[in-house]
Scaffold this motif. Structure first.
Motif, PDB file in Angstrom:
ATOM      1  N   HIS A  88       0.823  -1.204   0.000  1.00 39.78           N
ATOM      2  CA  HIS A  88       0.000   0.000   0.000  1.00 39.78           C
ATOM      3  C   HIS A  88       0.860   1.259   0.000  1.00 39.78           C
ATOM      4  CE1 HIS A  88      -2.865  -3.033   1.571  1.00 39.78           C
ATOM      5  NE2 HIS A  88      -3.727  -2.342   0.828  1.00 39.78           N
ATOM      6  N   PRO A  89       0.437   2.280  -0.736  1.00 43.00           N
ATOM      7  CA  PRO A  89       1.212   3.523  -0.816  1.00 43.00           C
ATOM      8  C   PRO A  89       1.216   4.285   0.506  1.00 43.00           C
ATOM      9  CG  PRO A  89      -0.882   3.766  -1.960  1.00 43.00           C
ATOM     10  CD  PRO A  89      -0.757   2.321  -1.592  1.00 43.00           C
ATOM     11  N   VAL A  90       2.213   5.143   0.655  1.00 41.21           N
ATOM     12  CA  VAL A  90       2.417   5.920   1.873  1.00 41.21           C
ATOM     13  C   VAL A  90       2.477   7.398   1.531  1.00 41.21           C
ATOM     14  CG1 VAL A  90       4.077   6.422   3.711  1.00 41.21           C
ATOM     15  CG2 VAL A  90       3.611   4.049   3.084  1.00 41.21           C
ATOM     16  N   THR A  91       1.902   8.220   2.404  1.00 43.69           N
ATOM     17  CA  THR A  91       1.934   9.665   2.220  1.00 43.69           C
ATOM     18  C   THR A  91       2.100  10.341   3.566  1.00 43.69           C
ATOM     19  OG1 THR A  91       0.830  11.508   1.076  1.00 43.69           O
ATOM     20  CG2 THR A  91      -0.558  10.052   2.420  1.00 43.69           C
ATOM     21  N   ILE A  92       2.202  11.672   3.547  1.00 43.32           N
ATOM     22  CA  ILE A  92       2.252  12.495   4.762  1.00 43.32           C
ATOM     23  C   ILE A  92       1.270  13.636   4.570  1.00 43.32           C
ATOM     24  CG2 ILE A  92       3.671  14.020   6.207  1.00 43.32           C
ATOM     25  CD1 ILE A  92       6.127  12.414   5.221  1.00 43.32           C
ATOM     26  N   GLY A  93       0.466  13.927   5.579  1.00 42.43           N
ATOM     27  CA  GLY A  93      -0.560  14.961   5.456  1.00 42.43           C
ATOM     28  C   GLY A  93      -0.059  16.334   5.845  1.00 42.43           C
ATOM     29  N   TRP A  94       0.680  17.001   4.939  1.00 42.70           N
ATOM     30  CA  TRP A  94       1.227  18.326   5.236  1.00 42.70           C
ATOM     31  C   TRP A  94       0.123  19.366   5.379  1.00 42.70           C
ATOM     32  CZ3 TRP A  94       5.933  17.709   6.758  1.00 42.70           C
ATOM     33  CH2 TRP A  94       6.773  16.769   6.154  1.00 42.70           C
ATOM     34  N   SER A  95       0.327  20.336   6.258  1.00 43.67           N
ATOM     35  CA  SER A  95      -0.729  21.319   6.529  1.00 43.67           C
ATOM     36  C   SER A  95      -0.795  22.428   5.486  1.00 43.67           C
ATOM     37  CB  SER A  95      -0.517  21.947   7.915  1.00 43.67           C
ATOM     38  OG  SER A  95       0.581  22.850   7.896  1.00 43.67           O
ATOM     39  N   ASN A  96       0.216  22.484   4.595  1.00 41.25           N
ATOM     40  CA  ASN A  96       0.221  23.552   3.591  1.00 41.25           C
ATOM     41  C   ASN A  96       0.955  23.091   2.342  1.00 41.25           C
ATOM     42  OD1 ASN A  96       3.051  23.803   4.138  1.00 41.25           O
ATOM     43  ND2 ASN A  96       2.595  25.221   5.814  1.00 41.25           N
ATOM     44  N   THR A  97       0.973  23.933   1.343  1.00 35.66           N
ATOM     45  CA  THR A  97       1.637  23.585   0.076  1.00 35.66           C
ATOM     46  C   THR A  97       3.152  23.783   0.171  1.00 35.66           C
ATOM     47  OG1 THR A  97       1.337  25.841  -0.779  1.00 35.66           O
ATOM     48  CG2 THR A  97      -0.401  24.241  -1.239  1.00 35.66           C
ATOM     49  N   GLN A  98       3.597  24.664   1.063  1.00 38.17           N
ATOM     50  CA  GLN A  98       5.022  24.967   1.160  1.00 38.17           C
ATOM     51  C   GLN A  98       5.847  23.769   1.638  1.00 38.17           C
ATOM     52  OE1 GLN A  98       2.582  26.805   2.475  1.00 38.17           O
ATOM     53  NE2 GLN A  98       2.703  28.815   1.448  1.00 38.17           N
ATOM     54  N   SER A  99       5.258  22.915   2.465  1.00 39.79           N
ATOM     55  CA  SER A  99       5.983  21.761   3.003  1.00 39.79           C
ATOM     56  C   SER A  99       5.857  20.520   2.133  1.00 39.79           C
ATOM     57  CB  SER A  99       5.463  21.438   4.410  1.00 39.79           C
ATOM     58  OG  SER A  99       5.655  22.515   5.294  1.00 39.79           O
ATOM     59  N   ALA A 100       5.086  20.594   1.081  1.00 38.88           N
ATOM     60  CA  ALA A 100       4.733  19.395   0.314  1.00 38.88           C
ATOM     61  C   ALA A 100       5.922  18.710  -0.339  1.00 38.88           C
ATOM     62  CB  ALA A 100       3.686  19.747  -0.742  1.00 38.88           C
ATOM     63  N   THR A 101       6.996  19.446  -0.590  1.00 39.16           N
ATOM     64  CA  THR A 101       8.151  18.844  -1.257  1.00 39.16           C
ATOM     65  C   THR A 101       9.035  18.033  -0.293  1.00 39.16           C
ATOM     66  OG1 THR A 101       9.443  20.864  -0.916  1.00 39.16           O
ATOM     67  CG2 THR A 101       8.240  20.648  -3.008  1.00 39.16           C
ATOM     68  N   ILE A 102       8.825  18.189   0.996  1.00 38.87           N
ATOM     69  CA  ILE A 102       9.656  17.484   1.980  1.00 38.87           C
ATOM     70  C   ILE A 102       9.417  15.976   1.872  1.00 38.87           C
ATOM     71  CG2 ILE A 102      10.140  17.189   4.446  1.00 38.87           C
ATOM     72  CD1 ILE A 102       9.212  20.081   4.850  1.00 38.87           C
TER      73      ILE A 102
END
Length: 504
Positions: free
Chosen positions: A366-380
């Motif tokens: 199953h795929p994994v993600t992280i629920g970032w609170s904004n668009t600025q952190s999405a690349t981390i």
């Protein structure tokens, strides 16, 4: 008057004598009792730390085929316990540059090297934060007299941060193998020799799971009567079934659910909570809804010494439901970037990085993600996750540019707008807030953005709530009241104007 006074004095002297004798007898009895009982090893530890609650790396023994005497399970378990204690007190010693506990788990010759290293670090103002995440020991030899044991611990996963004057100078994750000789002394299996045999690079590029068929079109879900306490005493599959039917009939195909670390029992996951989670997944499967399961909600301790506890928690949950047909994806944590300032950005990212590895080691499907609170952190950590999730509660006029920027920086991963919404609260605490009509217009517009950019999405949330826990948004009434009115269905069960745009 002389006679009565003499009698009183005699009585006092006799009573005092009896009391002194009684105290002497009690003292002798206590000493005798102490000398005839074994010392409590917990009082002998100088670390003042209960390792079992602080340090639980994964340990998997190879089949026992050692030379020498056969070993019983109790002795093997004692060796394992003392071995992990030895690792733990060494980690504490390197972090504090104090030697407490070292002598309990290392022999005289072995501890001298540790003492020298600690003194050197102290002189150079250097400290080390470290932990081991996995051990794979093999018992090589157990002596006939039961006083000596030799193990090889292969592929030990170690994580270290080295600080000089409180500044991070090196961060390393490595896989090493050790040969260890133990001697039984005073009831302790102490380390006599510990030699690192080899060092190998770890796999920092875990398997990337296919996400071509995700097509997430969903909603964040809590039951209306018990939000943020979904798996508590008010848990009801009947209510969840009714709600999942509403979600399915509305044209959605997925829900995002939350597992809270403390609520589920921390490192010792509660069986009854897992049962309720599985029942919820069963209901989702019945309505052909996929579930994005968010781990570690309401958790904020990213310290290295807590990692093994966190990983035992995640391992238990992932292993329990990884084969369920309703499971769609794992979300490592909800909005971890909100902890950057208070917990340290490097600490949070390192924790996430290693937790991704742990989850993928248990479930590589199953795929994994992280629920970032904004668009600025999405690349981390964009190269570690399988799809990128972000939340958006800002001005819709800025959304187009934010999405274009993310697509430019992340060209090869699907983007999921994992949380978005507008509160329809307008009242005493926010007299110029949005109306139901404003909320409907917001969802109409954001769905246009979603369609234009080909985003996948999960809105916030199905219901308006009557109660919001303080832990969610704090005590300020204008924040709590606003949080109550993000739903597509009001507190009386009536669909709001925004429900028309719940799915497109």
């Amino acid at each position: 008057m002389v006679g009565p006074n003499r009698n009183i004095l005699r009585t006092i002297l006799i009573a005092s004598y009896i009391m002194i004798v009684a105290l002497i007898i009690y003292g002798v009895s206590a000493v005798f009792s102490y000398l005839n009982t074994g010392a409590d090893r917990s009082t002998m530890l100088h670390t003042e730390i209960q390792k079992i609650e602080q340090y639980l790396p994964k340990v998997e023994w190879e089949p026992i085929q050692n030379e020498g005497r056969s070993i019983d399970d109790q002795t093997l378990n004692t060796i394992q316990s003392n071995y992990l204690d030895a690792w733990y007190v060494k980690q504490i010693a390197y972090n504090t540059n104090k030697t407490a506990g070292i002598k309990d788990y290392y022999t005289d010759s072995a501890r001298e090297n540790l003492y020298s290293f600690i003194e050197l670090n102290k002189a150079e103002n250097t400290t080390i934060e470290a932990t081991t995440l996995r051990h794979n020991p093999t018992l090589e030899f157990f002596s006939e007299d039961g006083q000596l044991a030799v193990i090889t611990d292969r592929n030990v996963i170690e994580y270290k941060r080295i600080f000089k004057a409180d500044s991070l100078v090196l961060e390393i994750k490595e896989t090493s193998s050790y040969k260890i000789v133990f001697l039984l002394e005073d009831g302790f299996w102490r380390i006599r020799h510990m030699v690192k045999e080899l060092t190998e690079p770890t796999n920092d590029n875990p398997k990337i799971v296919s996400v071509d068929s995700l097509n997430i079109k969903g909603i964040n879900y809590y039951p209306q009567a018990n939000p943020w306490d979904m798996f508590g005493d008010a848990f009801s599959t009947d209510i969840i079934s009714k709600d999942f039917k509403i979600i399915k009939d509305a044209g959605l195909n997925s829900v995002r659910l939350f597992v809270q670390y403390d609520d589920f029992g921390k490192e010792h996951v509660h069986t009854e909570k897992l049962k309720k989670l599985k029942q919820t997944l069963d209901v989702a499967e019945a309505y052909n809804l996929g579930v994005v399961l968010t781990l570690f909600d309401f958790y904020g301790d990213y310290s290295v010494m807590s990692w093994t506890l966190n990983q035992r928690h995640a391992e238990t949950i992932v292993d329990a439901v990884k084969d369920h047909n309703a499971l769609l994806a794992w979300d490592i944590k909800n909005e971890p970037n909100l902890d950057f300032e208070s917990r340290g950005k490097e600490n949070v990212i390192a924790w996430l990085d290693n937790m991704i590895d742990l989850v993928k080691s248990v479930d590589d499907t199953h795929p994994v993600t992280i629920g970032w609170s904004n668009t600025q952190s999405a690349t981390i950590l964009k190269d570690k996750v399988d799809f990128v999730s972000f939340h958006y509660y800002e001005d819709l006029e800025d959304l187009d540019e934010a999405i274009k920027s993310m697509k430019n920086d992340i060209p090869d991963k699907p983007l999921v707008l994992q949380e978005f919404g507008l509160s329809s609260y307008s009242g005493f605490w926010k007299p110029f807030g949005a109306s139901d009509e404003d909320q409907a217009n917001y969802h109409k517009k954001i769905q246009e953005h979603i369609a234009t950019h080909g985003l996948q999405f999960m809105s916030w949330t199905l219901y308006d709530f009557t109660e919001i826990p303080t832990e969610v948004v704090g005590k300020l009434p204008w924040r709590k009241n606003a949080q109550k009115h993000f739903g597509f269905i009001d507190k009386n069960g009536a669909k709001k104007a925004s429900f028309k745009y719940i799915s497109n």
